[in-house]
Design a protein around this motif. Structure first.
Motif, PDB file in Angstrom:
ATOM      1  N   ALA A 114       6.774 -11.489   5.353  1.00  0.00           N
ATOM      2  CA  ALA A 114       5.657 -10.649   4.692  1.00  0.00           C
ATOM      3  C   ALA A 114       4.784 -11.383   3.993  1.00  0.00           C
ATOM      4  O   ALA A 114       3.402 -11.317   4.301  1.00  0.00           O
ATOM      5  N   ALA A 118       1.491 -10.619   6.166  1.00  0.00           N
ATOM      6  CA  ALA A 118       0.885  -9.556   5.731  1.00  0.00           C
ATOM      7  C   ALA A 118      -0.654  -9.710   5.909  1.00  0.00           C
ATOM      8  O   ALA A 118      -1.224 -10.754   5.494  1.00  0.00           O
ATOM      9  N   ASP A 122      -2.039  -4.538   4.940  1.00  0.00           N
ATOM     10  CA  ASP A 122      -0.679  -4.480   4.426  1.00  0.00           C
ATOM     11  C   ASP A 122      -0.777  -4.666   2.897  1.00  0.00           C
ATOM     12  O   ASP A 122      -0.091  -4.108   2.219  1.00  0.00           O
ATOM     13  N   LYS A 123      -1.499  -5.467   2.450  1.00  0.00           N
ATOM     14  CA  LYS A 123      -1.565  -6.117   1.136  1.00  0.00           C
ATOM     15  C   LYS A 123      -2.132  -4.926   0.078  1.00  0.00           C
ATOM     16  O   LYS A 123      -1.542  -4.449  -0.999  1.00  0.00           O
ATOM     17  N   LEU A 126       1.083  -2.575  -0.028  1.00  0.00           N
ATOM     18  CA  LEU A 126       1.986  -3.240  -0.889  1.00  0.00           C
ATOM     19  C   LEU A 126       1.638  -3.170  -2.328  1.00  0.00           C
ATOM     20  O   LEU A 126       2.315  -2.650  -3.172  1.00  0.00           O
ATOM     21  N   ALA A 159       5.557  -5.118   6.648  1.00  0.00           N
ATOM     22  CA  ALA A 159       4.227  -6.035   6.484  1.00  0.00           C
ATOM     23  C   ALA A 159       4.863  -7.366   7.014  1.00  0.00           C
ATOM     24  O   ALA A 159       4.200  -8.524   7.188  1.00  0.00           O
ATOM     25  N   SER A 160       6.271  -7.278   7.366  1.00  0.00           N
ATOM     26  CA  SER A 160       6.847  -8.586   7.962  1.00  0.00           C
ATOM     27  C   SER A 160       6.404  -9.010   9.311  1.00  0.00           C
ATOM     28  O   SER A 160       6.400 -10.011   9.938  1.00  0.00           O
ATOM     29  N   ASP A 209       1.536 -11.111  -2.240  1.00  0.00           N
ATOM     30  CA  ASP A 209       0.359 -10.992  -2.288  1.00  0.00           C
ATOM     31  C   ASP A 209      -0.373 -12.311  -2.194  1.00  0.00           C
ATOM     32  O   ASP A 209      -1.418 -12.615  -1.540  1.00  0.00           O
TER      33      ASP A 209
END
Length: 252
Positions: A114, A118, A122-123, A126, A159-160, A209
């Motif tokens: 991720a 990502a 995705d971020k 998350l 996110a991976s 992140d």
């Protein structure tokens, strides 16, 4: 075992495309896929061709059509893994240790991937999941803590951008839901456990992140190792306490 479609005609090609959406998690378990009219327009094909492609996935068990109710993604990819283990966890508590060991393997790799892959979307997801889990661990109920915990780790897995990690984690988390509530009820008895768990989740999120894959893997490993060690100590303490209480009982 599900059938893999090797494109030989238009409907096969479309079936492979739809199958890919399921594999990569764009269409999740239980989700109703777009209406036939909308999807055929989106793909630039006839509705007859789309119906043929959908029927191939229905036959493979990946989709389920309901007369007048639409077409849904089934749990075919997860069912074979989940069903045998759900009952075993209840009847064999020792399997919890094995489950946590497996979590360490899969979640550390998921966090590492991720951090490397990502997307912006995705971020954002998350961040939202982390903020929800942080609030729950601050003053939420066990149910809120369990739900936000599972959502956070599933978001990391997706996110991976590894289809196997995504589906394996989804299956694992389905098994873990009730078990996680049990773990949390025991962990929270440990002084400062809530704060330690909040800090660990923050470390995992922040390393993903900023794209630090080594830190993400290390932080995920540290988190699961802390849970394993703390649970082990808590259960041993509980066992010793019960043993001591039995010894204090004076026979009549």
């Amino acid at each position: 075992m599900t059938q893999r479609f090797i494109p030989t005609k238009i409907s096969d090609s479309i079936a492979a495309d739809l199958e890919q959406r399921i594999l990569e998690g764009s269409w999740k378990i239980g989700v109703k896929i777009p209406p036939e009219r909308e999807l055929s327009k989106q793909l630039g094909i006839s509705r007859a061709t789309l119906r043929e492609a959908i029927q191939k996935l229905v036959s493979a068990g990946l989709l389920s059509s309901h007369q007048g109710g639409g077409t849904y993604v089934t749990n075919q990819l997860a069912a074979g893994f989940v069903e045998p283990w759900e009952g075993l966890l209840d009847s064999h508590p020792s399997v919890r240790e094995d489950l946590l060991e497996f979590r360490e393997l899969i979640e550390s790799k998921a966090a590492e991937c991720a951090a490397q892959r990502a997307t912006t979307e995705d971020k954002v997801r998350l961040k939202d999941c982390f903020e929800a889990i942080d609030r729950a661990y601050l003053d939420g109920s066990f149910e809120e803590m369990a739900d936000t915990d599972l959502n956070f780790h599933q978001a990391i897995a997706e996110a991976s951008h590894n289809a196997i990690i995504g589906h394996m984690t989804s299956s694992l988390l389905r098994i873990l839901h009730d078990n996680l509530r049990l773990n949390l009820s025991e962990l929270i008895l440990v002084p400062d456990a809530r704060n330690r768990l909040r800090e660990q989740h923050k470390a995992i999120w922040s390393s993903i992140d900023r794209g630090d894959s080594l830190a993400a893997r290390r932080n995920a490993t540290t988190h699961v190792e802390y849970v394993r060690k703390t649970l082990d100590e808590t259960l041993k303490y509980g066992s010793r306490r019960k043993s001591a209480e039995r010894r204090l009982v004076v026979p009549k």
